[in-house]
Design a protein around this motif. Structure first.
Motif, PDB file in Angstrom:
ATOM      1  N   VAL A 106      30.213  51.445  30.241  1.00 26.32           N
ATOM      2  CA  VAL A 106      31.440  51.131  30.975  1.00 26.32           C
ATOM      3  C   VAL A 106      31.244  51.117  32.541  1.00 26.32           C
ATOM      4  O   VAL A 106      30.569  51.825  33.111  1.00 26.32           O
ATOM      5  CB  VAL A 106      32.555  52.051  30.629  1.00 26.32           C
ATOM      6  N   GLN A 107      31.672  49.911  33.110  1.00 22.85           N
ATOM      7  CA  GLN A 107      31.442  49.741  34.725  1.00 22.85           C
ATOM      8  C   GLN A 107      32.714  49.409  35.274  1.00 22.85           C
ATOM      9  O   GLN A 107      33.400  48.512  34.625  1.00 22.85           O
ATOM     10  CB  GLN A 107      30.404  48.914  34.940  1.00 22.85           C
ATOM     11  N   LEU A 108      33.329  50.065  36.249  1.00 19.74           N
ATOM     12  CA  LEU A 108      34.306  49.638  36.969  1.00 19.74           C
ATOM     13  C   LEU A 108      33.754  49.545  38.493  1.00 19.74           C
ATOM     14  O   LEU A 108      33.308  50.554  39.071  1.00 19.74           O
ATOM     15  CB  LEU A 108      35.206  50.563  37.149  1.00 19.74           C
ATOM     16  N   GLN A 109      33.342  48.269  39.209  1.00 24.39           N
ATOM     17  CA  GLN A 109      32.792  48.384  40.283  1.00 24.39           C
ATOM     18  C   GLN A 109      33.634  47.781  41.260  1.00 24.39           C
ATOM     19  O   GLN A 109      34.274  46.558  41.239  1.00 24.39           O
ATOM     20  CB  GLN A 109      31.577  47.401  40.251  1.00 24.39           C
ATOM     21  N   ALA A 110      34.298  48.492  42.296  1.00 24.52           N
ATOM     22  CA  ALA A 110      35.296  48.022  43.234  1.00 24.52           C
ATOM     23  C   ALA A 110      34.373  47.284  44.565  1.00 24.52           C
ATOM     24  O   ALA A 110      33.304  47.843  44.681  1.00 24.52           O
ATOM     25  CB  ALA A 110      36.127  49.260  43.824  1.00 24.52           C
TER      26      ALA A 110
END
Length: 126
Positions: free
Chosen positions: A1-5
């Motif tokens: 899982v990736q959440l890249q801001a």
């Protein structure tokens, strides 16, 4: 899982920035999405939240009327449009995912979020 801001930076007071959060490897459109921030030496502060369908949004009083959260579930992307930025908005901004809304008393606890992304720094100069 990736959440890249991304999208943070240095801006003068009164300026604007648009943050983006790219999500991958989970069913983005099943999750409520939060923007939270943390300034040095301070606890996590909830900024904005949008429901899974993108039809409902809530904002912290400190940003109401200045920030707008949005999402595109076809692009697995979340945004935060920040206008009229103030020095007190200086913080690391993170996007985070949850299965549903978090009780207000618990929004500052990182453990309440299912997925938590890497942050982007926003610095507002006076």
């Amino acid at each position: 899982v990736q959440l890249q801001a991304s999208g943070g930076g240095l801006v003068q007071a009164g300026g604007s920035l648009r943050l983006s959060c790219a999500a991958s490897d989970f069913t983005f459109n099943n999750y409520w999405m939060y923007w939270v921030r943390q300034a040095p030496g301070k606890e996590i502060e909830w900024v904005a939240v949008i429901n899974a369908a993108g039809m409902t949004t809530f904002y912290a009083p400190s940003v109401e009327g200045r920030f707008t959260v949005s999402r595109d579930n076809t692009k697995n992307t979340l945004w935060l449009q920040m206008n009229t930025l103030q020095p007190d908005d200086t913080a690391m901004y993170f996007c985070a995912a949850t299965e549903g809304p978090i009780p207000p008393a618990k929004v500052s606890s990182k453990n309440e979020y299912r997925y938590w992304g890497q942050g982007t720094q926003v610095t507002v100069s006076s």
